[in-house]
Motif scaffolding. Structure first.
Motif, PDB file in Angstrom:
ATOM      1  N   VAL A 188       0.860  -1.187   0.000  1.00 29.00           N
ATOM      2  CA  VAL A 188       0.000   0.000   0.000  1.00 29.00           C
ATOM      3  C   VAL A 188       0.893   1.233   0.000  1.00 29.00           C
ATOM      4  CG1 VAL A 188      -1.772   1.293   1.234  1.00 29.00           C
ATOM      5  CG2 VAL A 188      -1.826  -1.210   1.259  1.00 29.00           C
ATOM      6  N   TRP A 189       0.629   2.144  -0.950  1.00 29.73           N
ATOM      7  CA  TRP A 189       1.414   3.382  -1.058  1.00 29.73           C
ATOM      8  C   TRP A 189       0.550   4.579  -0.711  1.00 29.73           C
ATOM      9  CZ3 TRP A 189       4.263   2.966  -6.462  1.00 29.73           C
ATOM     10  CH2 TRP A 189       5.198   1.927  -6.396  1.00 29.73           C
ATOM     11  N   SER A 190       1.185   5.589  -0.147  1.00 29.78           N
ATOM     12  CA  SER A 190       0.485   6.855   0.065  1.00 29.78           C
ATOM     13  C   SER A 190       0.468   7.653  -1.234  1.00 29.78           C
ATOM     14  CB  SER A 190       1.168   7.683   1.168  1.00 29.78           C
ATOM     15  OG  SER A 190       2.414   8.172   0.714  1.00 29.78           O
ATOM     16  N   GLU A 191      -0.423   8.626  -1.272  1.00 28.68           N
ATOM     17  CA  GLU A 191      -0.542   9.465  -2.471  1.00 28.68           C
ATOM     18  C   GLU A 191       0.774  10.176  -2.777  1.00 28.68           C
ATOM     19  OE1 GLU A 191      -2.858  13.629  -3.454  1.00 28.68           O
ATOM     20  OE2 GLU A 191      -3.989  12.035  -2.444  1.00 28.68           O
ATOM     21  N   GLU A 192       1.466  10.644  -1.722  1.00 31.10           N
ATOM     22  CA  GLU A 192       2.720  11.374  -1.933  1.00 31.10           C
ATOM     23  C   GLU A 192       3.812  10.476  -2.501  1.00 31.10           C
ATOM     24  OE1 GLU A 192       5.188  14.805  -1.869  1.00 31.10           O
ATOM     25  OE2 GLU A 192       3.012  14.439  -1.854  1.00 31.10           O
ATOM     26  N   LEU A 193       3.783   9.175  -2.154  1.00 27.71           N
ATOM     27  CA  LEU A 193       4.791   8.265  -2.680  1.00 27.71           C
ATOM     28  C   LEU A 193       4.651   8.124  -4.192  1.00 27.71           C
ATOM     29  CD1 LEU A 193       7.085   6.508  -1.495  1.00 27.71           C
ATOM     30  CD2 LEU A 193       5.536   4.568  -1.668  1.00 27.71           C
ATOM     31  N   TYR A 194       3.410   8.032  -4.668  1.00 28.56           N
ATOM     32  CA  TYR A 194       3.180   8.011  -6.120  1.00 28.56           C
ATOM     33  C   TYR A 194       3.769   9.263  -6.769  1.00 28.56           C
ATOM     34  CZ  TYR A 194      -0.032   3.993  -6.183  1.00 28.56           C
ATOM     35  OH  TYR A 194      -0.577   2.740  -6.116  1.00 28.56           O
ATOM     36  N   ARG A 195       3.526  10.432  -6.119  1.00 24.83           N
ATOM     37  CA  ARG A 195       3.997  11.696  -6.708  1.00 24.83           C
ATOM     38  C   ARG A 195       5.519  11.752  -6.733  1.00 24.83           C
ATOM     39  NH1 ARG A 195       6.020  16.370  -5.889  1.00 24.83           N
ATOM     40  NH2 ARG A 195       6.490  15.863  -3.731  1.00 24.83           N
ATOM     41  N   ILE A 196       6.165  11.280  -5.648  1.00 23.58           N
ATOM     42  CA  ILE A 196       7.623  11.327  -5.574  1.00 23.58           C
ATOM     43  C   ILE A 196       8.250  10.489  -6.694  1.00 23.58           C
ATOM     44  CG2 ILE A 196       9.604  10.574  -4.200  1.00 23.58           C
ATOM     45  CD1 ILE A 196       8.049  11.436  -1.710  1.00 23.58           C
TER      46      ILE A 196
END
Length: 675
Positions: free
Chosen positions: A331-339
């Motif tokens: 499970v990834w956070s939204e910010e991890l996708y953006r990074i």
């Protein structure tokens, strides 16, 4: 109509809206002792009832209900008897008229009287049916106010002379929240809603705090009469108050069920059952409401926490992830996708991350990932290349934080530290530029210092050169003799070599001081450095009529340092002392150079003059860049000198003397060469 009224076994009379009697049956006339229809039966009310009855009439009219209450009426003999009084409006609508019916209760004023109501199976069935209906309302999620209103009306319907009020307690149990009181005036809500739960508020507050029923049988003679609740009770004709706490499943007070009555009467078994059932329903309703409120509050907190986490991750450029190692679920956070510049609609995929990792860091990334999957904590810095070919610096941390069953769960964060890295590199470049600027400034200071000794330098070099020239000429003459004087010529040649070495050493020393070379740290004797600088400046001091005294430590003071830089510091101190005595005519110009061991770990070199000195408050300012007291000075000499000494692990200071002049000194650590 009069024939019907005569047949009713009760006192019956009619009045107009003003209260004047229009008609009274025979029992009316017999009780009040008058044959006149003009006699006003309401004039025979007990003084207390005469105050409360108009209020009840007004409230009943406002709600469209009949008046039903107990009053005391004065008979012809002057004695008061209790009557169940009821009234309803009648007429053609042109003017309001009242029909009054008074049924004697067989109770004389002041007697301890209990009204015994005969219950039948119909009332019990009605109670059960109504209770079921209300519980269904609770189950459907009906508004609490509707449930409370229904409960109050049911109790008031089944118990005579009963006015109900339900109060909730706030979640912190510190304040009342008004629930329902369908037949009470609105002023009661104003007294309770939002008020603090305190025993001083009256029986309701006491019941809430003590968790025990509280009963006030006679408000007029009780301390309650002085409270807001008591005054409102008396104003509305209530003299009895029974407050019963409503307890939560955990034993805390959740609310208070209060019954107001005009006169005291003990509850029958059926009436007590009605009250108990009502309290039970109210408790169920409050408990359901509080569970719903708690659920809403938790959901709100979760949403707020998620929003705060999202904002915090965006602000700090930090993404998070969890990875169930056994199930291979991530499970990834939204910010991890953006990074990582990965489409958030895609499932988390470690291979998609690998594609972003910079090729030179891929082996390190794979190695740290394997360590994390094996249960080890990791802290790794690596680079990625985004879809727009931008290079990012990332820092990843991860460790096994918890288990779901037997499955270890890896929890980690990835922070974008690109800006930090860029700032760090910019800072490093700035520091390198600052170091170079300091070196350039130190070089300029050294050149200026040496240029001030040009005459002395020329003298030091010219002396050996003159000796070389003289010895060379003498050698030629000795060799030209017949026979040649070989022995004398050889001695002359040796003197020539000696003077050549001396000139070479002087030139070498000057070149070293002028050269822009990196620092060379070596073991050296602080006393030798002082002697060399004294010799170099001797001619200049002689021309200025300055007497230089050397008071050096007898033993060698070995230090680790750059000879050229330390010589620059000592030379700058000597020239400053020279300049400070340039205008002194009234006393001898004496300059003292001294060294000594300050502690077992440091040596001190100081230069004392008898010049103009300086104010004590300028002691630190003298070492600030561009601070100078000279007309043609730049103010960088002492600033550079202190920087050099501090880079050698020492300290430098200045202080005015007790007499004329000042002392400038520095302390530097002693070092012993390895054995």
């Amino acid at each position: 109509m009069s024939e019907i009224c005569e047949q009713i076994p009760a006192i019956v009379w009619t009045t107009d809206e003003a209260g004047l009697t229009i008609y009274g049956n025979s029992r009316f006339r017999a009780y009040f002792g008058s044959e006149s229809h003009a006699t006003d039966g309401l004039n025979a009310l007990h003084p207390d009832d005469a105050i409360t009855l108009p209020v009840k009439i007004r409230n009943a009219r406002r709600e469209g209900l009949d008046v039903k209450t107990d009053v005391r009426l004065r008979r012809l003999s002057g004695e008061y008897c209790w009557f169940a009084l009821s009234a309803s409006t009648w007429g053609d609508g042109a003017a309001v008229k009242y029909c009054w019916v008074a049924v004697e209760r067989n109770k004389r004023a002041g007697d301890n009287f209990i009204i015994q109501r005969v219950e039948d199976s119909g009332q019990a069935g009605h109670l059960i049916a109504s209770e079921t209906e209300i519980l269904e309302m609770v189950a459907r999620g009906a508004a609490t106010a509707e449930v409370f209103d229904k409960v109050c009306r049911l109790v008031e319907e089944l118990i005579d002379d009963c006015f109900c009020c339900i109060l909730e307690l706030s979640l912190d149990r510190r304040h009342f929240r008004f629930g329902a009181a369908p037949r009470l005036p609105g002023e009661f809500k104003g007294v309770f809603d939002g008020s603090e739960v305190a025993a001083g508020l009256g029986p309701c507050g006491l019941a809430a705090t003590s968790r025990r029923p509280v009963e006030v049988p006679d408000c007029a003679s009780d301390a309650l009469a002085g409270t807001a609740e008591g005054r409102l009770m008396l104003l509305n004709g209530f003299n009895v108050c029974q407050a019963k706490p409503i307890l939560s499943p955990y034993g805390n007070t959740a609310g208070v069920f209060t019954i107001y009555r005009q006169r005291y009467a003990a509850f029958s078994l059926f009436e007590q059952q009605v009250v108990d059932r009502a309290i039970n329903i109210i408790g169920i309703s409050i408990d359901r409401t509080r569970h719903e409120e708690a659920l809403v509050r938790r959901e709100t907190q979760v949403r707020r926490s998620q929003a705060q986490l999202l904002a915090a991750q965006r602000i700090s450029s930090t993404g998070s992830f969890t990875f169930d190692i056994q199930k291979n679920e991530c499970v990834w956070s939204e910010e991890l996708y953006r990074i990582f510049d990965i489409d958030p609609s895609l499932e988390p995929d470690i291979y998609a991350v690998r594609k972003r990792v910079y090729r030179d860091d891929l082996d390190k990334f794979n190695g740290e990932l394997q360590r994390a999957l094996s249960g080890q904590s990791i802290d790794v810095t690596f680079r990625i290349v985004t879809s727009h070919a931008a290079l990012k610096f990332l820092r990843g941390l991860a460790k096994i934080s918890y288990h779901v069953g037997d499955n270890p769960v890896l929890v980690g964060t990835v922070q974008d530290i690109t800006d930090f890295k860029n700032a760090q590199e910019a800072l490093q470049r700035g520091e390198e530029a600052l170091v170079k600027a300091r070196e350039d400034l130190a070089y300029v200071s050294r050149v200026m210092t040496i240029s001030a000794l040009t005459a002395s330098i020329a003298h030091e070099v010219s002396q050996p050169l003159a000796g070389i020239l003289t010895n060379a000429n003498a050698c030629l003459r000795l060799l030209a003799l017949s026979p040649p004087n070989i022995q004398a010529a050889s001695e002359t040649a040796r003197r020539t070599i000696r003077d050549t070495m001396r000139a070479t050493e002087i030139i070498k020393r000057l070149r070293a001081m002028f050269a822009r070379q990196p620092s060379t740290m070596e073991y050296t004797d602080l006393n030798d450095l002082a002697r060399e600088v004294i010799i170099l400046s001797a001619r200049d001091m002689h021309q200025k009529s300055i007497s230089v005294t050397a008071q050096l430590e007898p033993k060698a003071l070995l230090i680790m340092g750059d000879r050229v830089q330390l010589q620059q510091v000592i030379l700058n101190m000597l020239l400053n002392a020279r300049d400070a005595m340039g205008d002194i005519e009234s006393r001898p110009r004496i300059l003292t150079v001294s060294t000594h061991v300050d502690t077992e770990e440091s040596a001190v070199l100081s230069i004392t003059d008898v010049g103009i000195g300086f104010p004590l408050e300028n002691a630190d300012k003298m070492f600030e860049a561009f601070f100078t007291t000279k007309q043609d000075g730049m103010g960088i000499g002492l600033a550079i000198s202190r920087s050099i000494i501090e880079n050698h692990g020492g300290i430098m200071w200045a202080e005015p003397n007790d007499g004329p002049g000042a002392t400038v000194a520095f302390s530097i650590p002693l070092r012993s060469p390895p054995q």
